[in-house]
Design a protein around this motif. Structure first.
Motif, PDB file in Angstrom:
ATOM      1  N   ASP A 197      -3.942 -38.731-113.923  1.00 38.65           N
ATOM      2  CA  ASP A 197      -3.250 -38.514-114.922  1.00 38.65           C
ATOM      3  C   ASP A 197      -1.670 -38.649-114.384  1.00 38.65           C
ATOM      4  O   ASP A 197      -1.369 -38.173-113.185  1.00 38.65           O
ATOM      5  CB  ASP A 197      -3.451 -36.853-115.100  1.00 38.65           C
ATOM      6  N   HIS A 200       0.408 -35.460-113.355  1.00 37.73           N
ATOM      7  CA  HIS A 200       0.184 -35.058-112.166  1.00 37.73           C
ATOM      8  C   HIS A 200       0.573 -36.013-110.871  1.00 37.73           C
ATOM      9  O   HIS A 200       0.988 -35.471-109.864  1.00 37.73           O
ATOM     10  CB  HIS A 200      -1.229 -34.606-112.002  1.00 37.73           C
ATOM     11  N   HIS A 223      -5.387 -40.259-117.936  1.00 39.68           N
ATOM     12  CA  HIS A 223      -4.588 -39.578-118.797  1.00 39.68           C
ATOM     13  C   HIS A 223      -2.926 -40.185-118.735  1.00 39.68           C
ATOM     14  O   HIS A 223      -2.573 -40.205-117.348  1.00 39.68           O
ATOM     15  CB  HIS A 223      -4.312 -38.160-118.322  1.00 39.68           C
ATOM     16  N   ARG A 229       5.974 -34.446-119.205  1.00 37.76           N
ATOM     17  CA  ARG A 229       4.541 -34.300-120.186  1.00 37.76           C
ATOM     18  C   ARG A 229       4.838 -34.655-121.836  1.00 37.76           C
ATOM     19  O   ARG A 229       4.043 -34.288-122.545  1.00 37.76           O
ATOM     20  CB  ARG A 229       3.995 -33.005-119.788  1.00 37.76           C
ATOM     21  N   GLU A 258      -2.347 -37.295-123.061  1.00 39.09           N
ATOM     22  CA  GLU A 258      -2.561 -35.882-123.055  1.00 39.09           C
ATOM     23  C   GLU A 258      -1.109 -35.328-122.901  1.00 39.09           C
ATOM     24  O   GLU A 258      -0.515 -35.139-121.719  1.00 39.09           O
ATOM     25  CB  GLU A 258      -3.330 -35.459-121.684  1.00 39.09           C
TER      26      GLU A 258
HETATM   27 MN    MN Z   1      -4.953 -34.376-117.364  1.00 38.77          MN
END
Ligand code: MN
Ligand code: LER
Length: 290
Positions: A197, A200, A223, A229, A258
């Motif tokens: 991701d 992260h 992701h 984000r 996401e």
């Molecule tokens: Mn994720």
């Protein structure tokens, strides 16, 4: 690489999901130019799997992955809880996700290693067992035990189970790609892999690209979200470099957005496609002529 969008099948307090009207969103996702969809599902017992598969097949919208974190966020299920009953319930819930994934595997365009069921927040918190390294060691033992039946089910259903490195502000267990790779290699099951991701990784990795390269042999799903984000292109991550690293590492699965539903759900989806589609074409073309 293909693009998918995370859609929640039910109402959720999890913020980084662009669409959350489930079934009703699927047509919009297909119309906005995504190749597939990732579904966030709290409880598969509440989902009519056959009808869902039929709907996705009708729209030509394969299911890339199933997210499971809502079972932790809304119900407190955890694969590493000190309470054996909670661990059992989490493991049983994950087996239901695997069974649903197996039904959705029938939709044409599913990932080559099967629909991926994600172990994100459902892994729980290591400090619940004990502080520091002792807690992480105990959590790994519990995770391994809880995943045994789940992985057998994944084998039978020909789908994947993928652990996601999650940043330190959300969990204290398995924050980096290297930590996840180590656990995946110690468990050593052919159905077990990793979800990267970018949000992260931006917090935890020395280099996102190097982290992706190191995880590549186990990488089953990705992701995408920008540094804040928001959708790719709305923060300061270098997606051209990230996509090149993925391509060079041989990744050809889904990039699943996401993201926060900002500025609106539909804008988040559109911005993702308009930022990543041309870059994907460019990266693939460079690869073709090199
Ligand atoms: Mn994720
Ligand atoms: C899930 O994919 C994720 O990224 C986490 O932040 C929450 O589960």
């Amino acid at each position: 690489m293909r693009l998918s969008l995370v859609v929640s099948l039910g109402a959720t307090t999890f913020e980084a999901v662009a669409m959350r009207e489930g079934f009703a969103d699927l047509e919009r996702v297909a119309a906005l130019g995504f190749d597939g969809v990732e579904l966030a599902v709290r409880d598969p017992a509440e989902v009519e799997g056959a009808a869902l598969a039929e709907r996705c097949a009708g729209l030509g919208l394969p299911v890339a992955a199933l997210g499971t974190g809502q079972a932790y966020l809304h119900e407190g299920l955890s694969l590493t809880s000190p309470a054996a009953g909670i661990r059992r319930a989490a493991s049983e819930r994950l087996r239901q996700h695997i069974r649903l994934a197996s039904m959705l595997n029938e939709v044409r365009g599913a990932p080559s290693s099967g629909v991926q069921v994600i172990v994100g927040l459902l892994r729980g918190q290591a400090a619940e067992a004990a502080a520091g390294a002792a807690g992480r060691e105990q959590a790994e033992g519990r995770l391994r035990e809880a995943l045994e039946a789940v992985l057998a089910e994944a084998d039978a259903g020909e789908v994947g189970l993928a652990i996601e490195p999650i940043n330190r502000y959300e969990t204290d267990f398995l924050n980096t790609a290297a930590e996840c790779v180590a656990v995946i290699e110690r468990i050593g099951h052919r159905r077990l892999g990793l979800v990267a991701d970018t949000f992260h990784m931006n917090i935890e990795e020395v280099s996102i690209e190097a982290g992706l390269r190191a995880a590549a042999p186990h990488l089953r799903h990705v992701h995408v979200a920008d540094s804040n984000r928001r959708p790719p292109g709305q923060g300061h991550l270098d997606f051209r470099s990230i996509l090149s690293a993925l391509r060079d590492a041989g990744y050809d699965g889904y990039l699943s957005a996401e993201t926060l539903p900002l500025p609106t759900s539909e804008d988040a989806a559109r911005l993702t496609v308009s930022h990543l589609r041309p870059m994907l074409a460019e990266v693939e073309e460079r690869r073709r002529i090199s």
